[in-house]
Scaffold this active site. Structure first.
Site, short mmCIF file in Angstrom:
data_model
loop_
_atom_site.label_atom_id
_atom_site.label_comp_id
_atom_site.label_asym_id
_atom_site.label_seq_id
_atom_site.Cartn_x
_atom_site.Cartn_y
_atom_site.Cartn_z
N THR A 52 0.83 -1.37 0.12
CA THR A 52 -0.07 0.02 -0.17
C THR A 52 0.87 1.30 -0.05
O THR A 52 2.13 1.17 0.03
CB THR A 52 -0.94 -0.03 1.25
OG1 THR A 52 -1.71 -1.07 1.27
CG2 THR A 52 -1.77 1.16 1.21
N GLU A 100 -3.16 -4.13 -1.87
CA GLU A 100 -3.32 -5.43 -0.75
C GLU A 100 -1.71 -5.58 -0.68
O GLU A 100 -0.85 -5.04 -0.23
CB GLU A 100 -4.32 -6.49 -1.09
CG GLU A 100 -4.46 -7.33 0.04
CD GLU A 100 -3.62 -7.29 1.32
OE1 GLU A 100 -3.68 -6.46 2.02
OE2 GLU A 100 -3.07 -8.61 1.70
N GLU A 150 -7.08 -7.78 -2.82
CA GLU A 150 -8.05 -7.19 -1.65
C GLU A 150 -8.84 -8.15 -1.16
O GLU A 150 -8.93 -7.99 0.06
CB GLU A 150 -8.52 -6.10 -2.25
CG GLU A 150 -8.49 -4.81 -1.10
CD GLU A 150 -6.98 -4.15 -0.94
OE1 GLU A 150 -6.76 -4.24 0.33
OE2 GLU A 150 -6.62 -3.86 -1.98
N ASP A 162 -8.41 -9.74 2.50
CA ASP A 162 -8.81 -8.94 3.79
C ASP A 162 -9.98 -9.55 4.45
O ASP A 162 -10.31 -8.89 5.41
CB ASP A 162 -8.81 -7.46 3.40
CG ASP A 162 -7.67 -6.81 3.50
OD1 ASP A 162 -6.30 -7.62 3.41
OD2 ASP A 162 -7.35 -5.35 3.21
N SER A 209 -11.04 -2.96 5.90
CA SER A 209 -9.74 -2.19 5.83
C SER A 209 -9.09 -1.74 7.22
O SER A 209 -9.67 -1.57 8.01
CB SER A 209 -9.73 -1.47 4.67
OG SER A 209 -8.45 -0.68 4.48
N GLY A 264 -0.86 -2.59 6.26
CA GLY A 264 -2.39 -3.65 6.63
C GLY A 264 -2.36 -3.05 8.22
O GLY A 264 -2.67 -1.92 8.33
#
Ligand code: GLU
Length: 619
Positions: free
Chosen positions: A426, A446, A465, A468, A492, A514
């Protein structure tokens, strides 16, 4: 207007000029650059100069990358506002940080509008395709699949939200068109950027799985190897993608030509000959892409008692847990009060983070898929009920149980099950303009390298993603707000934050990492607001990530310099458990100084160091 502070080639660069935003004609006039071959070529060039701190006027940008920061500064110096610059910088990060962010991912943008005094947010989180269900990530026997299998697959690819985020941000808060805002990034992709150690290392770290996909190996492993440090990396396919987005807007992806390419890639990823592992396939359709919508959500906001007076901390609402978790922890800290003893102060912060993480894990998910008690989680009454379990001479046993925001029980703090994780990739950026608008924007694909799958001929990686979501079997005994479902957004931790004082921006901050993003953001805010640490030192300070993990699960991740400090040792003696990790986060931040000038701050060292710049540097 003065030239962007970072656009000049560093002393010693003797050949290719630093490939960055070129001084050009009016915005939107695409530079006539001939198509060049994909990949790299050797040049005796240096990466552009990186400055972690810049102070001045006329606007400011901070990001993890000097070319991207220069592109944003170029926009500001040519009259674009903070939102135009944020989109331009983000698109440039899609070129130079393609393993962290880009067209194939999603993110959350928080913006302060100087004209209205309001903070608005855009939720550009990826969504699950309609075909995804609660058992999609399980094997036929109902067991969790090995996580790496999910990561490098198209099963975990969410419907991208980044182009739609850019479009909405520009339409509602910007002054430039998409074509204008993407022009700098397009030129950067065409001309190339100078490969640095971080880019080469990230490529090497991913080389094994990149080789599994022909499109990815062609782009990122030219000649079979990661691009050499100092070589020029070009991505004309991505330049063409940006040109298409510039002409057609996000519709090119959300139903158009780019969308069809994504659907085809998800259905039939370009697996290299000889790859024997099973590459799991998702079921994304053009209808999923056409149905994608960004969502404008009210920011989370808490009033925090900083050392020199109250501030309002605005964050990202669910489906990110960033705003509620950082906000709840700050509310708990308000209930506990400040201490001048650095060990007590840090202990309280860790306890507040553990309590807030317990509540995050229990209650936060996609608010459009279930009820999320956002307001109650952020109420001072709930924070008071959580804070009264904290003692200065003992550590609450981890994992702490969640509280009940609907019916707070004062001082309750049993133990509970812990929750999943997010990746460590990210990127975050901040921008400000001369009119006082400010943007704090985190975007991601991600994992570093996302799914590892480049859309053939389009120059960008697809996200992973959907990992997650909780990807293991649902535990009927533990309510989980983050189970996969059709159309749902995975939870998130991204925490783009803007802090106001008396209705005017004071700080903007955020980070990748993260679930560690929350601790990084909380740490910078606590240092700067509560302890009076100057912003650059707060960003550089050793980090900890308290996520309410049991000692058996390693306790809190912390950088070695944190663990090995006198304070770290005193905290360990009190009962805190730390697992050293080499590096946490790659934050950027911005402060509006009392005289109205901007202080832009990036990392001095983490992830190779970031780049801060201002349009008119202070003398
Ligand atoms: N996917 C993560 C999240 O949404 C971010 C990934 C990262 O920062 O590495 O929180």
């Amino acid at each position: 207007m003065a030239a962007p502070a970072l656009a000049a080639a560093p002393a010693g660069a003797t050949t290719t000029p630093t490939p960055t935003a070129a001084p050009t004609a009016a915005p939107g006039t695409p530079a006539a650059v001939p198509l060049v071959e994909r990949g790299t070529r050797a040049v005796a060039a240096h990466p552009p100069l990186k400055r972690p701190v810049a102070t001045g006027r006329g606007g400011a940008v901070a990001s993890v990358d000097p070319d991207a920061t220069a592109v944003g500064l170029e926009v500001l110096s040519r009259g674009g506002n903070a939102v135009d610059a944020a989109v331009a910088t983000a698109a440039a990060l899609g070129v130079t940080e393609p393993y962290s962010a880009g067209v194939g991912g999603g993110g959350f943008l928080v913006a302060y509008d100087a004209a209205t005094g309001e903070v608005t947010t855009i939720d550009g989180r990826e969504t699950a395709p309609a075909s995804l269900g609660p058992t999609s990530f399980l094997d036929p026997a109902g067991r969790a699949r090995p996580f790496p299998e999910l990561v490098s697959s198209t099963l975990s690819v969410g419907v991208p939200g980044t182009p739609a985020t850019w479009e909405r941000a520009l339409r509602e808060h910007g002054t430039w068109t998409m074509g204008e805002a993407l022009a700098g990034a397009r030129r950067l992709a065409e001309r190339g950027f100078v490969v640095d150690e971080t880019f080469r290392q990230q490529t090497l770290d991913n080389a094994a799985r990149f080789r599994d996909f022909t499109s990815t190996a062609q782009l990122f492993l030219p000649g079979g190897d990661a691009p050499a440090v100092g070589s020029l990396f070009r991505n004309p396919d991505l330049a063409a993608t940006y040109a298409l987005l510039g002409e057609q807007g996000a519709a090119a992806l959300n139903g158009g030509e780019l969308g069809r390419a994504v659907v085809d890639t998800v259905a039939a990823p370009p697996v290299a000959p000889g790859v024997t592992r099973e590459v799991l396939r998702g079921g994304m359709t053009l209808a999923d892409l056409s149905a994608y919508r960004t969502v404008e959500r009210p920011s989370t906001v808490v009033e925090h008692e900083a050392a020199d007076g109250p501030v309002q901390v605005h964050g990202m609402a669910p489906p990110s847990s960033g705003g509620t978790t950082v906000g709840e922890a700050l509310q708990v800290l308000d209930a506990l009060g400040r201490s001048d003893d650095p060990v007590v102060s840090e202990h309280r912060k860790l306890e507040a983070a553990a309590l807030a993480f317990a509540d995050r894990n229990r209650y936060v998910g996609d608010p459009d898929a279930q009820d999320v008690p956002t307001a109650a989680l952020l109420s001072q009454a709930f924070a008071d009920s959580r804070a009264c379990a904290v003692r200065d001479d003992a550590v609450l046993p981890r994992p702490v149980a969640p509280g009940d925001p609907a019916a707070p029980v004062p001082c309750a703090a049993g133990t509970a099950a812990a929750a999943g994780d997010e990746g460590t990739s990210t990127t975050h950026l901040v921008t400000a303009d001369a009119a006082g608008n400010v943007v704090s924007y985190t975007l991601t694909i991600e994992q570093t390298g996302g799914s590892g799958i480049v859309v053939p001929g389009r120059g960008f990686l697809l996200n992973n993603e959907l990992t997650d979501f909780t990807t293991g079997p649902a535990d009927p005994a533990v309510p989980d707000p983050n189970l996969p479902a059709p159309g749902k957004r995975p939870r998130s931790s991204m925490s783009p934050t803007i802090v106001l004082r008396d209705g005017r921006p004071l700080l903007a901050v955020g980070s990748p990492g993260g679930a560690t993003i929350i601790g990084t953001t909380l740490g910078i805010l606590a240092d700067r607001l509560d302890r009076g640490v100057p912003l650059a030192r707060a960003v550089a300070a050793p980090r900890v990530s308290e996520q309410n993990r049991s000692a058996a699960a390693g306790g809190a991740a912390a950088e070695p310099a944190y663990v090995d400090s006198p304070r770290g040792r005193a905290l360990a003696a009190l009962g805190h458990v730390f697992t050293p990790v080499p590096e946490i986060g790659a934050a950027v931040a911005l402060e509006v100084l009392p005289d109205g000038s901007a202080l832009a701050v990036a990392e001095p060292a983490r992830r190779g160091g970031g780049a801060a710049g201002v349009v008119r540097p202070a003398p």
